[in-house]
Design a protein around this motif. Structure first.
Motif, mmCIF file in Angstrom:
data_model
loop_
_atom_site.group_PDB
_atom_site.id
_atom_site.type_symbol
_atom_site.label_atom_id
_atom_site.label_comp_id
_atom_site.label_asym_id
_atom_site.label_seq_id
_atom_site.Cartn_x
_atom_site.Cartn_y
_atom_site.Cartn_z
ATOM 1 N N GLU A 242 4.744 49.904 -33.384
ATOM 2 C CA GLU A 242 4.682 49.639 -34.824
ATOM 3 C C GLU A 242 3.364 48.995 -35.229
ATOM 4 O O GLU A 242 2.820 49.287 -36.292
ATOM 5 C CB GLU A 242 5.844 48.721 -35.240
ATOM 6 C CG GLU A 242 7.187 49.408 -35.207
ATOM 7 C CD GLU A 242 8.358 48.441 -35.386
ATOM 8 O OE1 GLU A 242 8.148 47.200 -35.431
ATOM 9 O OE2 GLU A 242 9.503 48.944 -35.463
ATOM 10 N N ARG A 243 2.832 48.138 -34.380
ATOM 11 C CA ARG A 243 1.584 47.413 -34.694
ATOM 12 C C ARG A 243 0.337 48.151 -34.198
ATOM 13 O O ARG A 243 -0.760 47.645 -34.317
ATOM 14 C CB ARG A 243 1.651 46.010 -34.098
ATOM 15 C CG ARG A 243 2.729 45.175 -34.735
ATOM 16 C CD ARG A 243 2.865 43.834 -34.076
ATOM 17 N NE ARG A 243 3.941 43.092 -34.712
ATOM 18 C CZ ARG A 243 4.572 42.073 -34.164
ATOM 19 N NH1 ARG A 243 4.235 41.659 -32.959
ATOM 20 N NH2 ARG A 243 5.536 41.461 -34.812
ATOM 21 N N ARG A 244 0.565 49.325 -33.573
ATOM 22 C CA ARG A 244 -0.531 50.156 -33.049
ATOM 23 C C ARG A 244 -1.329 49.417 -31.968
ATOM 24 O O ARG A 244 -2.548 49.531 -31.858
ATOM 25 C CB ARG A 244 -1.457 50.654 -34.167
ATOM 26 C CG ARG A 244 -0.757 51.311 -35.344
ATOM 27 C CD ARG A 244 0.134 52.493 -35.009
ATOM 28 N NE ARG A 244 -0.629 53.630 -34.506
ATOM 29 C CZ ARG A 244 -0.140 54.544 -33.677
ATOM 30 N NH1 ARG A 244 1.100 54.467 -33.263
ATOM 31 N NH2 ARG A 244 -0.874 55.543 -33.273
ATOM 32 N N VAL A 245 -0.617 48.629 -31.160
ATOM 33 C CA VAL A 245 -1.219 47.916 -30.035
ATOM 34 C C VAL A 245 -1.116 48.817 -28.810
ATOM 35 O O VAL A 245 -0.013 49.200 -28.414
ATOM 36 C CB VAL A 245 -0.500 46.568 -29.766
ATOM 37 C CG1 VAL A 245 -1.022 45.905 -28.502
ATOM 38 C CG2 VAL A 245 -0.645 45.647 -30.973
ATOM 39 N N PRO A 246 -2.239 49.180 -28.205
ATOM 40 C CA PRO A 246 -2.201 50.065 -27.034
ATOM 41 C C PRO A 246 -1.574 49.390 -25.818
ATOM 42 O O PRO A 246 -1.629 48.172 -25.665
ATOM 43 C CB PRO A 246 -3.679 50.357 -26.748
ATOM 44 C CG PRO A 246 -4.447 49.793 -27.864
ATOM 45 C CD PRO A 246 -3.597 48.818 -28.590
ATOM 46 N N VAL A 247 -0.985 50.222 -24.969
ATOM 47 C CA VAL A 247 -0.426 49.777 -23.699
ATOM 48 C C VAL A 247 -1.276 50.400 -22.599
ATOM 49 O O VAL A 247 -1.459 51.614 -22.565
ATOM 50 C CB VAL A 247 1.051 50.204 -23.550
ATOM 51 C CG1 VAL A 247 1.587 49.800 -22.183
ATOM 52 C CG2 VAL A 247 1.894 49.600 -24.664
ATOM 53 N N VAL A 248 -1.790 49.548 -21.712
ATOM 54 C CA VAL A 248 -2.633 50.010 -20.624
ATOM 55 C C VAL A 248 -1.903 49.795 -19.301
ATOM 56 O O VAL A 248 -1.105 48.872 -19.164
ATOM 57 C CB VAL A 248 -4.010 49.287 -20.622
ATOM 58 C CG1 VAL A 248 -3.851 47.813 -20.318
ATOM 59 C CG2 VAL A 248 -4.986 49.922 -19.653
ATOM 60 N N GLY A 249 -2.169 50.680 -18.359
ATOM 61 C CA GLY A 249 -1.597 50.551 -17.025
ATOM 62 C C GLY A 249 -2.140 51.665 -16.145
ATOM 63 O O GLY A 249 -2.874 52.538 -16.604
ATOM 64 N N PHE A 250 -1.789 51.614 -14.893
ATOM 65 C CA PHE A 250 -2.255 52.593 -13.918
ATOM 66 C C PHE A 250 -1.116 53.550 -13.613
ATOM 67 O O PHE A 250 -0.057 53.133 -13.155
ATOM 68 C CB PHE A 250 -2.711 51.885 -12.635
ATOM 69 C CG PHE A 250 -3.506 52.752 -11.722
ATOM 70 C CD1 PHE A 250 -4.875 52.878 -11.881
ATOM 71 C CD2 PHE A 250 -2.888 53.449 -10.704
ATOM 72 C CE1 PHE A 250 -5.616 53.678 -11.031
ATOM 73 C CE2 PHE A 250 -3.618 54.258 -9.851
ATOM 74 C CZ PHE A 250 -4.988 54.373 -10.016
ATOM 75 N N ASN A 251 -1.319 54.820 -13.891
ATOM 76 C CA ASN A 251 -0.316 55.872 -13.705
ATOM 77 C C ASN A 251 0.897 55.615 -14.599
ATOM 78 O O ASN A 251 2.044 55.639 -14.160
ATOM 79 C CB ASN A 251 0.090 56.011 -12.240
ATOM 80 C CG ASN A 251 0.843 57.297 -11.969
ATOM 81 O OD1 ASN A 251 0.801 58.242 -12.750
ATOM 82 N ND2 ASN A 251 1.541 57.330 -10.849
ATOM 83 N N LEU A 252 0.627 55.373 -15.875
ATOM 84 C CA LEU A 252 1.687 55.068 -16.828
ATOM 85 C C LEU A 252 2.659 56.214 -17.046
ATOM 86 O O LEU A 252 3.776 55.988 -17.491
ATOM 87 C CB LEU A 252 1.091 54.627 -18.167
ATOM 88 C CG LEU A 252 0.647 53.175 -18.223
ATOM 89 C CD1 LEU A 252 0.061 52.842 -19.586
ATOM 90 C CD2 LEU A 252 1.782 52.224 -17.891
ATOM 91 N N VAL A 253 2.265 57.433 -16.733
ATOM 92 C CA VAL A 253 3.219 58.536 -16.860
ATOM 93 C C VAL A 253 4.442 58.244 -15.987
ATOM 94 O O VAL A 253 5.573 58.504 -16.381
ATOM 95 C CB VAL A 253 2.574 59.906 -16.538
ATOM 96 C CG1 VAL A 253 2.218 60.042 -15.070
ATOM 97 C CG2 VAL A 253 3.478 61.033 -16.968
ATOM 98 N N TYR A 254 4.207 57.675 -14.818
ATOM 99 C CA TYR A 254 5.315 57.300 -13.930
ATOM 100 C C TYR A 254 6.103 56.138 -14.532
ATOM 101 O O TYR A 254 7.321 56.213 -14.689
ATOM 102 C CB TYR A 254 4.787 56.927 -12.537
ATOM 103 C CG TYR A 254 5.850 56.315 -11.665
ATOM 104 C CD1 TYR A 254 6.753 57.124 -10.987
ATOM 105 C CD2 TYR A 254 5.968 54.935 -11.540
ATOM 106 C CE1 TYR A 254 7.761 56.564 -10.205
ATOM 107 C CE2 TYR A 254 6.969 54.367 -10.763
ATOM 108 C CZ TYR A 254 7.852 55.181 -10.103
ATOM 109 O OH TYR A 254 8.843 54.633 -9.342
#
Length: 169
Positions: A90-102
């Protein structure tokens, strides 16, 4: 304004195995950063998956069935995770991570299984593995540990909180 000095979430999970359709989350960590050097853990939970952890998974993350038995009920943690991810979307805050598809697929399946919810469709995702594959032309493995090593960073790999933080580097 750019993402370097804007809020961003980082997250990671550890699981009972590698099959997103049938395996369960054992640990999940989500933290917030508003700029370089800033880290505020929001969620860092051990979950009782209710199923045995595969031996190969325990070798990776070090969590045994006995450890996991002390964890929180899945629905309790997953409802909190859903709220965090919904607010980020909702706040358009990105989520970062390694291999987030998993990780995001695993979280989605767990949300459906335990809470009749799903990962928000409009989540902004920055997958460090995708960027690593696209922009690092050196040869060798494409793991978070290897990426950190190439950048002079040592950390306890396969710990959800450490992996989430490392994905911000």
């Amino acid at each position: 304004m750019n993402w370097l000095h804007s809020p961003i979430l980082a997250m990671d999970t550890e699981a009972t195995g590698t099959n997103v359709e049938s395996d369960r989350i054992v640990t999940i960590a989500i933290g917030r950063s508003t700029g370089p050097g800033d880290w505020n853990p929001i969620e860092d939970s051990l979950i009782n998956p209710g199923v045995p952890i595969q031996e190969d998974a325990t070798k990776v993350h070090g969590i045994t069935d006995e450890d996991a038995a002390k964890g929180s009920p899945p629905a309790e943690v997953l409802e909190s995770v859903h709220e965090i991810l919904t607010q980020a979307a909702e706040r358009r805050v990105p989520v970062v991570g390694f291999n987030l598809v998993y990780d995001l697929t695993l979280i989605d399946r767990e949300l459906r299984r335990h809470c009749n919810l799903s990962v928000p469709d409009d989540l902004i995702v920055i997958d460090v593995l995708v960027l690593f594959r696209r922009f690092d032309f050196s040869t060798g493995r494409r793991t978070l540990e290897q990426l950190a090593y190439r950048n002079g960073i040592t950390f306890p790999a396969h710990n959800a909180a450490a992996d989430a933080l490392a994905s911000l580097m």
